[in-house]
Motif scaffolding. Structure first.
Motif, PDB file in Angstrom:
ATOM      1  N   LEU A  88       0.901  -1.242  -0.033  1.00 21.34           N
ATOM      2  CA  LEU A  88      -0.052  -0.093   0.014  1.00 21.34           C
ATOM      3  C   LEU A  88       0.840   1.163   0.029  1.00 21.34           C
ATOM      4  CD1 LEU A  88      -2.595  -1.307   2.670  1.00 21.34           C
ATOM      5  CD2 LEU A  88      -2.789  -1.284   0.232  1.00 21.34           C
ATOM      6  N   VAL A  89       2.121   1.038   0.127  1.00 17.55           N
ATOM      7  CA  VAL A  89       2.954   2.268   0.033  1.00 17.55           C
ATOM      8  C   VAL A  89       4.237   1.782  -0.593  1.00 17.55           C
ATOM      9  CG1 VAL A  89       2.244   3.277   2.427  1.00 17.55           C
ATOM     10  CG2 VAL A  89       4.316   1.696   2.463  1.00 17.55           C
ATOM     11  N   ASN A  90       5.384   2.465  -0.722  1.00 19.30           N
ATOM     12  CA  ASN A  90       6.637   2.571  -1.568  1.00 19.30           C
ATOM     13  C   ASN A  90       7.762   2.669  -0.853  1.00 19.30           C
ATOM     14  OD1 ASN A  90       5.299   1.690  -4.086  1.00 19.30           O
ATOM     15  ND2 ASN A  90       4.776   3.875  -4.104  1.00 19.30           N
ATOM     16  N   LYS A  91       8.773   1.972  -0.834  1.00 19.59           N
ATOM     17  CA  LYS A  91       9.991   2.417  -0.468  1.00 19.59           C
ATOM     18  C   LYS A  91      10.235   3.913  -0.740  1.00 19.59           C
ATOM     19  CE  LYS A  91      14.875   1.214  -0.406  1.00 19.59           C
ATOM     20  NZ  LYS A  91      16.018   0.346  -0.993  1.00 19.59           N
ATOM     21  N   GLY A  92      10.805   4.368   0.279  1.00 17.95           N
ATOM     22  CA  GLY A  92      11.018   6.164   0.355  1.00 17.95           C
ATOM     23  C   GLY A  92       9.925   6.952   0.701  1.00 17.95           C
ATOM     24  N   ASP A  93       8.597   6.231   0.890  1.00 16.89           N
ATOM     25  CA  ASP A  93       7.355   6.978   1.307  1.00 16.89           C
ATOM     26  C   ASP A  93       7.474   7.212   2.800  1.00 16.89           C
ATOM     27  OD1 ASP A  93       6.606   6.776  -1.201  1.00 16.89           O
ATOM     28  OD2 ASP A  93       4.719   5.129  -0.630  1.00 16.89           O
ATOM     29  N   THR A  94       7.148   8.448   3.348  1.00 14.11           N
ATOM     30  CA  THR A  94       6.951   8.945   4.654  1.00 14.11           C
ATOM     31  C   THR A  94       5.618   8.354   5.031  1.00 14.11           C
ATOM     32  OG1 THR A  94       8.291  10.745   4.084  1.00 14.11           O
ATOM     33  CG2 THR A  94       6.894  11.030   6.235  1.00 14.11           C
ATOM     34  N   VAL A  95       5.592   7.910   6.169  1.00 15.06           N
ATOM     35  CA  VAL A  95       4.604   7.089   6.872  1.00 15.06           C
ATOM     36  C   VAL A  95       4.301   7.664   8.168  1.00 15.06           C
ATOM     37  CG1 VAL A  95       4.350   5.157   5.383  1.00 15.06           C
ATOM     38  CG2 VAL A  95       5.576   4.984   7.359  1.00 15.06           C
ATOM     39  N   THR A  96       2.985   7.590   8.663  1.00 19.85           N
ATOM     40  CA  THR A  96       2.703   8.042   9.931  1.00 19.85           C
ATOM     41  C   THR A  96       2.224   6.711  10.915  1.00 19.85           C
ATOM     42  OG1 THR A  96       0.473   8.438   9.409  1.00 19.85           O
ATOM     43  CG2 THR A  96       1.852  10.255   9.501  1.00 19.85           C
ATOM     44  N   ARG A  97       2.580   6.759  12.066  1.00 18.83           N
ATOM     45  CA  ARG A  97       2.120   5.564  13.111  1.00 18.83           C
ATOM     46  C   ARG A  97       0.581   5.284  12.462  1.00 18.83           C
ATOM     47  NH1 ARG A  97       4.345   4.601  17.598  1.00 18.83           N
ATOM     48  NH2 ARG A  97       4.760   6.740  17.896  1.00 18.83           N
ATOM     49  N   GLY A  98       0.383   4.081  12.412  1.00 19.49           N
ATOM     50  CA  GLY A  98      -1.246   3.626  12.148  1.00 19.49           C
ATOM     51  C   GLY A  98      -1.432   3.730  10.684  1.00 19.49           C
ATOM     52  N   GLN A  99      -0.458   4.047  10.052  1.00 18.21           N
ATOM     53  CA  GLN A  99      -0.860   4.055   8.324  1.00 18.21           C
ATOM     54  C   GLN A  99      -0.565   2.882   7.711  1.00 18.21           C
ATOM     55  OE1 GLN A  99       1.209   7.156   6.104  1.00 18.21           O
ATOM     56  NE2 GLN A  99       0.863   6.047   4.339  1.00 18.21           N
ATOM     57  N   ALA A 100      -1.833   2.336   6.958  1.00 17.39           N
ATOM     58  CA  ALA A 100      -1.876   0.960   6.289  1.00 17.39           C
ATOM     59  C   ALA A 100      -0.596   0.982   5.368  1.00 17.39           C
ATOM     60  CB  ALA A 100      -3.026   0.730   5.514  1.00 17.39           C
ATOM     61  N   VAL A 101       0.189  -0.130   5.486  1.00 18.83           N
ATOM     62  CA  VAL A 101       1.395  -0.317   4.646  1.00 18.83           C
ATOM     63  C   VAL A 101       1.224  -1.472   3.659  1.00 18.83           C
ATOM     64  CG1 VAL A 101       4.090  -0.873   4.862  1.00 18.83           C
ATOM     65  CG2 VAL A 101       2.793   0.806   6.560  1.00 18.83           C
ATOM     66  N   VAL A 102       0.756  -2.700   4.101  1.00 18.54           N
ATOM     67  CA  VAL A 102       0.636  -3.961   3.535  1.00 18.54           C
ATOM     68  C   VAL A 102      -0.638  -4.514   4.012  1.00 18.54           C
ATOM     69  CG1 VAL A 102       1.382  -6.375   3.076  1.00 18.54           C
ATOM     70  CG2 VAL A 102       2.970  -4.432   3.483  1.00 18.54           C
ATOM     71  N   ARG A 103      -1.576  -5.299   2.857  1.00 21.41           N
ATOM     72  CA  ARG A 103      -2.752  -5.883   3.032  1.00 21.41           C
ATOM     73  C   ARG A 103      -2.446  -7.430   3.000  1.00 21.41           C
ATOM     74  NH1 ARG A 103      -6.078  -3.056  -0.474  1.00 21.41           N
ATOM     75  NH2 ARG A 103      -6.678  -1.583   1.230  1.00 21.41           N
ATOM     76  N   TRP A 104      -2.928  -8.034   3.684  1.00 20.68           N
ATOM     77  CA  TRP A 104      -2.604  -9.535   3.743  1.00 20.68           C
ATOM     78  C   TRP A 104      -3.563 -10.188   4.596  1.00 20.68           C
ATOM     79  CZ3 TRP A 104       0.691 -12.602   7.530  1.00 20.68           C
ATOM     80  CH2 TRP A 104       0.446 -11.979   8.730  1.00 20.68           C
ATOM     81  N   ASN A 105      -3.643 -11.714   4.468  1.00 12.89           N
ATOM     82  CA  ASN A 105      -4.549 -12.486   5.570  1.00 12.89           C
ATOM     83  C   ASN A 105      -3.749 -13.495   5.950  1.00 12.89           C
ATOM     84  OD1 ASN A 105      -6.312 -14.287   6.375  1.00 12.89           O
ATOM     85  ND2 ASN A 105      -7.647 -14.099   4.521  1.00 12.89           N
ATOM     86  N   PRO A 106      -3.644 -13.434   7.182  1.00 13.50           N
ATOM     87  CA  PRO A 106      -2.772 -14.546   7.989  1.00 13.50           C
ATOM     88  C   PRO A 106      -3.289 -15.896   7.861  1.00 13.50           C
ATOM     89  CG  PRO A 106      -3.113 -12.403   9.450  1.00 13.50           C
ATOM     90  CD  PRO A 106      -3.822 -12.429   8.219  1.00 13.50           C
ATOM     91  N   ALA A 107      -4.450 -15.933   7.661  1.00 10.78           N
ATOM     92  CA  ALA A 107      -5.247 -17.234   7.463  1.00 10.78           C
ATOM     93  C   ALA A 107      -4.717 -18.078   6.214  1.00 10.78           C
ATOM     94  CB  ALA A 107      -6.746 -17.298   7.736  1.00 10.78           C
ATOM     95  N   ASP A 108      -4.340 -17.153   5.172  1.00 13.96           N
ATOM     96  CA  ASP A 108      -3.986 -17.580   4.027  1.00 13.96           C
ATOM     97  C   ASP A 108      -2.484 -17.962   3.959  1.00 13.96           C
ATOM     98  OD1 ASP A 108      -6.510 -17.102   2.631  1.00 13.96           O
ATOM     99  OD2 ASP A 108      -5.685 -15.235   1.580  1.00 13.96           O
ATOM    100  N   VAL A 109      -1.875 -17.447   4.617  1.00 19.89           N
ATOM    101  CA  VAL A 109      -0.214 -17.681   5.155  1.00 19.89           C
ATOM    102  C   VAL A 109      -0.272 -19.021   5.789  1.00 19.89           C
ATOM    103  CG1 VAL A 109       1.670 -16.956   6.449  1.00 19.89           C
ATOM    104  CG2 VAL A 109       0.528 -15.209   5.168  1.00 19.89           C
ATOM    105  N   GLU A 110      -1.104 -19.189   7.047  1.00 17.08           N
ATOM    106  CA  GLU A 110      -1.199 -20.457   7.506  1.00 17.08           C
ATOM    107  C   GLU A 110      -1.362 -21.619   6.822  1.00 17.08           C
ATOM    108  OE1 GLU A 110      -1.856 -20.901  12.149  1.00 17.08           O
ATOM    109  OE2 GLU A 110      -3.808 -20.461  10.996  1.00 17.08           O
ATOM    110  N   ALA A 111      -2.623 -21.216   5.812  1.00 15.26           N
ATOM    111  CA  ALA A 111      -3.250 -22.429   4.795  1.00 15.26           C
ATOM    112  C   ALA A 111      -1.846 -22.539   3.943  1.00 15.26           C
ATOM    113  CB  ALA A 111      -4.389 -21.816   3.991  1.00 15.26           C
ATOM    114  N   ALA A 112      -1.171 -21.868   3.550  1.00 15.42           N
ATOM    115  CA  ALA A 112       0.173 -22.173   2.654  1.00 15.42           C
ATOM    116  C   ALA A 112       1.189 -22.871   3.409  1.00 15.42           C
ATOM    117  CB  ALA A 112       0.534 -21.065   1.996  1.00 15.42           C
ATOM    118  N   GLY A 113       1.084 -23.074   4.805  1.00 11.12           N
ATOM    119  CA  GLY A 113       1.913 -23.984   5.623  1.00 11.12           C
ATOM    120  C   GLY A 113       3.072 -23.130   6.210  1.00 11.12           C
ATOM    121  N   LYS A 114       2.879 -21.992   6.308  1.00 11.78           N
ATOM    122  CA  LYS A 114       3.899 -20.935   7.129  1.00 11.78           C
ATOM    123  C   LYS A 114       3.167 -20.361   8.158  1.00 11.78           C
ATOM    124  CE  LYS A 114       6.178 -21.314   3.190  1.00 11.78           C
ATOM    125  NZ  LYS A 114       7.196 -22.243   3.135  1.00 11.78           N
TER     126      LYS A 114
END
Length: 149
Positions: A88-114
């Motif tokens: 949701l952001v790029n390297k070099g971007d200035t961000v503030t605490r609480g700003q969304a950086v990456v969208r993901w689903n931990p359940a999908d990660v777990e389903a992939a065996g990680k």
């Protein structure tokens, strides 16, 4: 002093409980880890600063004092080659605490065996420079994880 807040909702478990010796042995640096809720979510910046490293599975934000905080989304998730992660952001971007950086689903990660467990690490820090480290209990995104002096 910098306050580092949780990039995710879940349960604080401490670095010692991360299923990876690089993190559990604090070789990358001291900090804690979050066992995230298993639902689609956005990982948010734990501090105000500049994104100096940006990968689908991990990002580093450095604040004005030079403190770099690594948020690693899951263990061995680099092997997923970015699948299931949306930047949701790029390297070099200035961000503030609480700003969304990456969208993901931990359940999908777990389903992939990680493991979806997320280390939050103070880079180039010493354990005694951190205080109030959360190692248990439920946390919401934005809750304090530790202070860094």
């Amino acid at each position: 002093m910098s306050t580092v807040t949780s990039p995710l909702a879940g349960r604080a478990i401490g670095l010692a409980n991360v299923p990876d010796p690089v993190f559990s042995g604090a070789m990358v640096g001291p900090g804690t880890a979050i066992d995230p809720v298993r639902e689609p979510s956005e990982a948010v910046s734990p501090i105000d600063g500049v994104v100096v490293s940006m990968h689908p599975h991990a990002f580093v934000v450095v604040d004005g004092e030079g403190h770099g905080v690594l948020t690693h989304l899951g263990i061995d998730t680099v092997q997923l080659n970015g699948e299931g992660f949306e930047l949701l952001v790029n390297k070099g971007d200035t961000v503030t605490r609480g700003q969304a950086v990456v969208r993901w689903n931990p359940a999908d990660v777990e389903a992939a065996g990680k493991s979806p467990i997320c280390p939050v690490v103070a880079l180039e820090a010493t354990a005694d420079s951190l205080s109030g480290v959360r190692e248990d209990g439920d946390v919401k995104a934005g809750d304090q994880l530790f202070d860094w002096s």
